[in-house]
Design an enzyme around this catalytic site. Sequence first.
Site, PDB file in Angstrom:
ATOM      1  N   ARG A 212       0.825  -1.104   0.011  1.00 30.78           N
ATOM      2  CA  ARG A 212      -0.026  -0.040  -0.072  1.00 30.78           C
ATOM      3  C   ARG A 212       0.796   1.309  -0.262  1.00 30.78           C
ATOM      4  O   ARG A 212       0.455   2.340  -0.425  1.00 30.78           O
ATOM      5  CB  ARG A 212      -0.898   0.068   1.324  1.00 30.78           C
ATOM      6  CG  ARG A 212      -1.986  -0.876   1.059  1.00 30.78           C
ATOM      7  CD  ARG A 212      -2.989  -0.935   2.055  1.00 30.78           C
ATOM      8  NE  ARG A 212      -4.071  -1.764   1.793  1.00 30.78           N
ATOM      9  CZ  ARG A 212      -4.768  -2.433   2.619  1.00 30.78           C
ATOM     10  NH1 ARG A 212      -4.661  -2.278   3.956  1.00 30.78           N
ATOM     11  NH2 ARG A 212      -5.954  -3.048   2.266  1.00 30.78           N
TER      12      ARG A 212
ATOM     13  N   GLY B  94     -12.661  -4.248  -0.027  1.00 29.52           N
ATOM     14  CA  GLY B  94     -13.999  -3.730   0.217  1.00 29.52           C
ATOM     15  C   GLY B  94     -14.681  -3.043  -0.808  1.00 29.52           C
ATOM     16  O   GLY B  94     -15.785  -2.722  -1.094  1.00 29.52           O
TER      17      GLY B  94
END
Length: 393
Positions: free
Chosen positions: A36, A372
């Site tokens: 990330r 998500g």
Amino acid sequence: MDFQTIENYDFTGKRALVRVDFNVPLKDGVVGDDTRVRAALPTIKMLLDKGASIVLMSHLGRPKGERKMEYSLAPVAAHLGKLLGREVKMAPDCVGEEVEAMAKGLKPGEILVLENVRFYGEETKNVAEFSQKLAKLGDVYVNDAFGSAHRAHSSTTGVTEYLPSLAGLLMEKELNELGKLMENPGHPFVVLLGGAKVSDKIGVMENLIGKADYILVGGGMAFPFLKSHGLEIGTSLCDEDLEVPKRIEEKAAGTSTKLMLPVDVVAATEFAENAPHDVYDVEHIPADRMGLDIGPKTVAAYKEVLATAKTIFWNGPMGVFEKKPFDKGTREIAQAVADAEARSVVGGGDSVAALNQAGLADKITHVSTGGGASMEFVEGKQLPGVVGLCQAK
Ligand code: AMP
């Protein structure tokens, strides 16, 4: 989707307040998987090239509104400094006078990382005063945190009320890739869904019925479907209302979408690594066994479909891939997705981890950084973080 991006914006002498997703695993104060952090580098580098100073903000873990230092972003700031080969300053907080002074004092090319925004409960409640305090730290807001775009929080949505707002490069890439998948997929469009629960994937299945040519079901979520067909599933995972799989199958039956279920499973005596196991056709799962992976006939059938695909979307492992040898089905399917001559998009922590473990991630058209968020996008929901960017002045 109509939003501005950082490419055409003049950042000369401006302070860019950038929401990144630095929610990385930490162990003993050291960053584990830094995917990330690396994913935010193109935006950070472009802003530096454009003469901006940068204030980075993120959440990390769930400190639930308390200043819990095990969730401090300081180790991530240090790691970012190493990756960039330049000094990265760490703020003692994410709002307040001291931080405002630090942000104001930044010169072009300097970087400041704010402390975890979730040290304040106002962040997740999207409280206007808190958003305003954050907005004081920049002249322009950039959202590059696709992984948090499905949350309407102060740092992802609230700040867009108070600053000119732009999408970062990662956000732009994610929205373009997922947008192409949903708006104009090449056919056959094959959707591969696995993981533990049907309830997490119902929205995606319902939205893709009629759009996808095939939905291939694996993992624990296959068992409620099999049980709803009247099959015995032994001690396999199944704590769901069987009306749900029935409703999904009925809906698919009226369309051109073919829903495929496992025809065989690897079933074990217990939920444990190397537990005694055998392959069973789904009609013959013994009462004392639990299905932990898809079986070889299912792998072969799914591979055959994947080989014809022009578009693939994959979320969720085909079995309990964390425990050997129940990782086999997921690994073989990962290989088939990588081998397919298709536009492939993979989202979700476990499927991405399986690809990384197998060294196949670079064979995928787009590996989404937001499990998500990518699922909600594919469900057809509007992501609050993106709505904020579209509505910003
Ligand atoms: P999800 O977050 O819904 O994608 O689910 C991922 C989890 O599903 C992983 O931790 C897997 O171990 C688990 N899983 C996959 N297949 C099965 C299965 N047959 N039985 C129990 N858990 C499973």
